[in-house]
Scaffold this active site. Structure first.
Site, PDB file in Angstrom:
ATOM      1  CE1 TYR A  96      -3.228   3.075   1.004  1.00 18.20           C
ATOM      2  CE2 TYR A  96      -1.559   3.347   2.839  1.00 18.20           C
ATOM      3  CZ  TYR A  96      -2.737   3.620   2.206  1.00 18.20           C
ATOM      4  OH  TYR A  96      -3.178   5.121   2.171  1.00 18.20           O
TER       5      TYR A  96
HETATM    6  C1  UGA Z   1      -3.922   4.267   8.695  1.00 16.08           C
HETATM    7  C2  UGA Z   1      -4.852   3.947   7.243  1.00 16.08           C
HETATM    8  O1  UGA Z   1      -5.653   2.854   7.490  1.00 16.08           O
HETATM    9  C3  UGA Z   1      -4.147   4.240   6.106  1.00 16.08           C
HETATM   10  O2  UGA Z   1      -5.102   4.181   4.883  1.00 16.08           O
HETATM   11  C4  UGA Z   1      -3.219   5.364   6.091  1.00 16.08           C
HETATM   12  O3  UGA Z   1      -2.680   5.411   5.003  1.00 16.08           O
HETATM   13  C5  UGA Z   1      -2.296   5.244   7.345  1.00 16.08           C
HETATM   14  O4  UGA Z   1      -3.126   5.354   8.536  1.00 16.08           O
HETATM   15  C6  UGA Z   1      -1.192   6.399   7.283  1.00 16.08           C
HETATM   16  O5  UGA Z   1      -1.009   7.107   8.380  1.00 16.08           O
HETATM   17  O6  UGA Z   1      -0.493   6.710   6.448  1.00 16.08           O
HETATM   18  P1  UGA Z   1      -3.035   2.556  10.262  1.00 16.08           P
HETATM   19  O7  UGA Z   1      -1.990   3.570  10.901  1.00 16.08           O
HETATM   20  O8  UGA Z   1      -2.703   1.208  10.253  1.00 16.08           O
HETATM   21  O9  UGA Z   1      -3.193   3.173   8.779  1.00 16.08           O
HETATM   22  O10 UGA Z   1      -4.289   3.001  11.193  1.00 16.08           O
HETATM   23  P2  UGA Z   1      -5.096   1.820  11.941  1.00 16.08           P
HETATM   24  O11 UGA Z   1      -6.108   0.934  11.101  1.00 16.08           O
HETATM   25  O12 UGA Z   1      -5.863   2.959  12.781  1.00 16.08           O
HETATM   26  O13 UGA Z   1      -3.942   1.416  13.051  1.00 16.08           O
HETATM   27  C7  UGA Z   1      -3.552   1.788  13.976  1.00 16.08           C
HETATM   28  C8  UGA Z   1      -2.770   0.798  14.922  1.00 16.08           C
HETATM   29  O14 UGA Z   1      -3.677  -0.010  15.497  1.00 16.08           O
HETATM   30  C9  UGA Z   1      -1.762  -0.074  14.049  1.00 16.08           C
HETATM   31  O15 UGA Z   1      -0.425   0.010  14.753  1.00 16.08           O
HETATM   32  C10 UGA Z   1      -2.339  -1.385  13.997  1.00 16.08           C
HETATM   33  O16 UGA Z   1      -1.543  -2.528  13.986  1.00 16.08           O
HETATM   34  C11 UGA Z   1      -3.263  -1.306  15.103  1.00 16.08           C
HETATM   35  N1  UGA Z   1      -4.606  -2.226  15.216  1.00 16.08           N
HETATM   36  C12 UGA Z   1      -5.132  -1.989  14.173  1.00 16.08           C
HETATM   37  C13 UGA Z   1      -4.585  -3.310  16.015  1.00 16.08           C
HETATM   38  O17 UGA Z   1      -3.943  -3.518  17.034  1.00 16.08           O
HETATM   39  N2  UGA Z   1      -5.802  -3.709  15.915  1.00 16.08           N
HETATM   40  C14 UGA Z   1      -6.752  -3.655  15.003  1.00 16.08           C
HETATM   41  O18 UGA Z   1      -7.771  -4.330  14.925  1.00 16.08           O
HETATM   42  C15 UGA Z   1      -6.591  -2.690  13.986  1.00 16.08           C
END
Ligand code: UGA
Length: 320
Positions: free
Chosen positions: A151
Site C-alpha cells: 500500500y
Molecule cells: C492508517 C490508514 O488505514 C491508512 O489508509 C493510512 O494511509 C495510514 O493510516 C497512514 O497514516 O498513512 P494505520 O496506521 O494502520 O493506517 O491505522 P489503524 O488501522 O487505525 O491502525 C493503528 C494501529 O492500530 C496500528 O498499529 C495497527 O496495527 C493497530 N491495530 C489496528 C490493532 O492493533 N488492531 C486492529 O484491529 C486494528
C-alpha cells in the site's frame, strides 16, 4: 459563479467530510466515487446522503479509470484526489491489483486529464506509510522513504507521478501525507472503528503485537482543514506531513477508550501485522510554516466524538 472543486473518493471517510466543508465554503462540488466494496458501499451512501439534496453537489458514480474525466474537470480550480484503495495490512497477495488500479493507474489517469489545463491544482492524498520503518523520529518530509507495505509503495508512486507531471508539464499540486486519520465515519477496518465497535458489543479487541506501537493520530476535521489550506497555498513546497500532534501507543488508546466508554475491554494480543510500522510521528513544521496548519482537536476530544458517533449508530445509550 462560485468556484468549482472536484473531490475523488467523495463518499469515503475523509472525502465526505471534505465535500461538506467545501459546500459550506460556497464551492460547487463534483464528487466522484465508484463505491468499491472494500467496505459496505451502503455505509458510503450514508456518508453523503445529506449532501445529495444540495444543488451545488453533483455526484458522479464512475470509476476514475474508465470515465470521461475531461468533462468533469472543466471549470474546476481544485481537484482533491482522495479516491484510493486504502488499508496497509490488506495490500498483500492478489489484493495488490486493486492497489495498483486505484492508487497508481487512477492517479496517472487523473494527472493526464489535468495536464495542460491552466489554473487548476491537485491536492493529492498521500500517507505516512511512505516513510516505512524508521528510527528517525519525528518523520520529516525530506527523510528517506522506504515503505514497508505494498500500500505504502503505491501511495509513494502516486507522489512520484504528481512530481513528474509537475516537472514536465508544470502541473500545480500538493501532496498531503496524512497520519492515521480518525473521527466520525472512519473506515470500519481501522483501529478506532474496530475497538469502539468491539467495546460496545462486548467483543474481543484484537491487538496486533504488544500494543506499544505508536501512531500520530489525526482528527478528520484537521485533515480536511489541511486540504483547504493546501488548495490556497501558492508557495513552492509541494509535500506536507499532516499529523494530529497526538502521538500515543495503541495501549494508551485502549486506556482512553476504557475511560470514555466506562466499559471493561476484552483484549487479545496477536501477531504483529505485516506491513505495519512500529511508530509514526509527524514533524509538521513545514505544514505549520508554509500552510498555517495547526491541528486543533486533541485525541481525547476526537475519540469522544468518534465514540459518540458510533454510540448513535449502534444504538447504544449506556456507554458513558
Ligand atoms: C492508517 C490508514 O488505514 C491508512 O489508509 C493510512 O494511509 C495510514 O493510516 C497512514 O497514516 O498513512 P494505520 O496506521 O494502520 O493506517 O491505522 P489503524 O488501522 O487505525 O491502525 C493503528 C494501529 O492500530 C496500528 O498499529 C495497527 O496495527 C493497530 N491495530 C489496528 C490493532 O492493533 N488492531 C486492529 O484491529 C486494528
Amino acid at each position: 459563479m462560485s468556484k468549482k472543486a472536484v473531490v475523488t473518493g467523495a463518499a469515503g471517510f475523509i472525502g465526505s467530510h471534505l465535500c461538506e466543508r467545501l459546500l459550506r465554503e460556497g464551492y460547487r462540488v463534483t464528487g466522484i466515487d465508484c463505491f468499491t466494496d472494500y467496505y459496505d458501499p451502503a455505509r458510503k451512501r450514508e456518508h453523503i446522503r445529506f449532501l445529495l439534496g444540495d444543488q451545488r453537489f453533483n455526484l458522479v458514480e464512475e470509476n476514475i479509470n474508465t470515465c470521461d474525466l475531461r468533462g468533469l474537470l472543466d471549470g474546476a480550480e481544485s481537484v482533491f484526489h482522495l479516491a484510493a484503495q486504502a488499508g496497509v495490512r490488506r495490500s498483500w497477495g492478489s489484493e495488490f491489483t486493486h492497489y495498483l488500479d486505484s492508487n497508481i493507474l487512477a492517479t496517472q489517469r487523473l494527472l493526464e486529464a489535468m495536464r495542460g489545463r491552466e489554473g487548476i491544482r491537485l491536492i493529492y492524498s498521500s500517507s505516512s506509510s511512505v516513510y516505512g520503518e524508521t528510527r528517525e523520529l519525528p518523520m520529516r518530509e525530506d527523510h528517506r522513504l522506504r515503505p514497508l507495505s505494498p500500500y505504502g509503495a503505491t501511495k509513494l508512486s502516486g507522489e512520484h507521478l504528481c512530481e513528474l507531471y509537475h516537472a514536465n508539464f508544470g502541473l500545480s499540486y500538493a501532496a498531503l501525507r496524512y497520519f492515521t486519520v480518525y473521527g466520525p465515519r472512519q473506515r470500519p477496518d481501522m483501529a478506532f472503528s474496530r475497538f469502539i465497535t468491539a467495546a460496545f458489543r462486548g467483543d474481543t479487541i484484537e491487538i496486533y503485537g504488544d500494543g506499544k506501537q505508536t501512531r500520530d493520530f489525526t482528527f478528520v476535521s484537521d485533515a480536511v482543514e489541511a486540504n483547504c489550506l493546501a488548495a490556497r497555498y501558492a508557495g513552492s513546497e509541494r509535500i506536507f506531513n499532516i499529523g494530529g500532534g497526538s502521538r500515543v501507543s495503541v495501549l494508551k488508546v485502549l486506556d482512553i477508550l476504557r475511560g470514555q466508554t466506562g466499559r471493561e475491554l476484552r483484549i487479545e494480543f496477536t501477531e504483529r501485522a505485516r506491513g505495519d510500522v512500529l511508530d509514526t510521528w509527524a514533524d509538521t513544521s513545514r505544514a505549520r510554516t508554509e500552510l498555517g496548519f495547526s491541528p486543533s482537536i486533541s485525541l481525547e476530544e476526537g475519540m469522544g466524538r468518534e465514540i459518540d458517533w458510533y454510540r448513535e449508530r449502534l444504538g447504544d445509550s449506556s456507554g458513558r
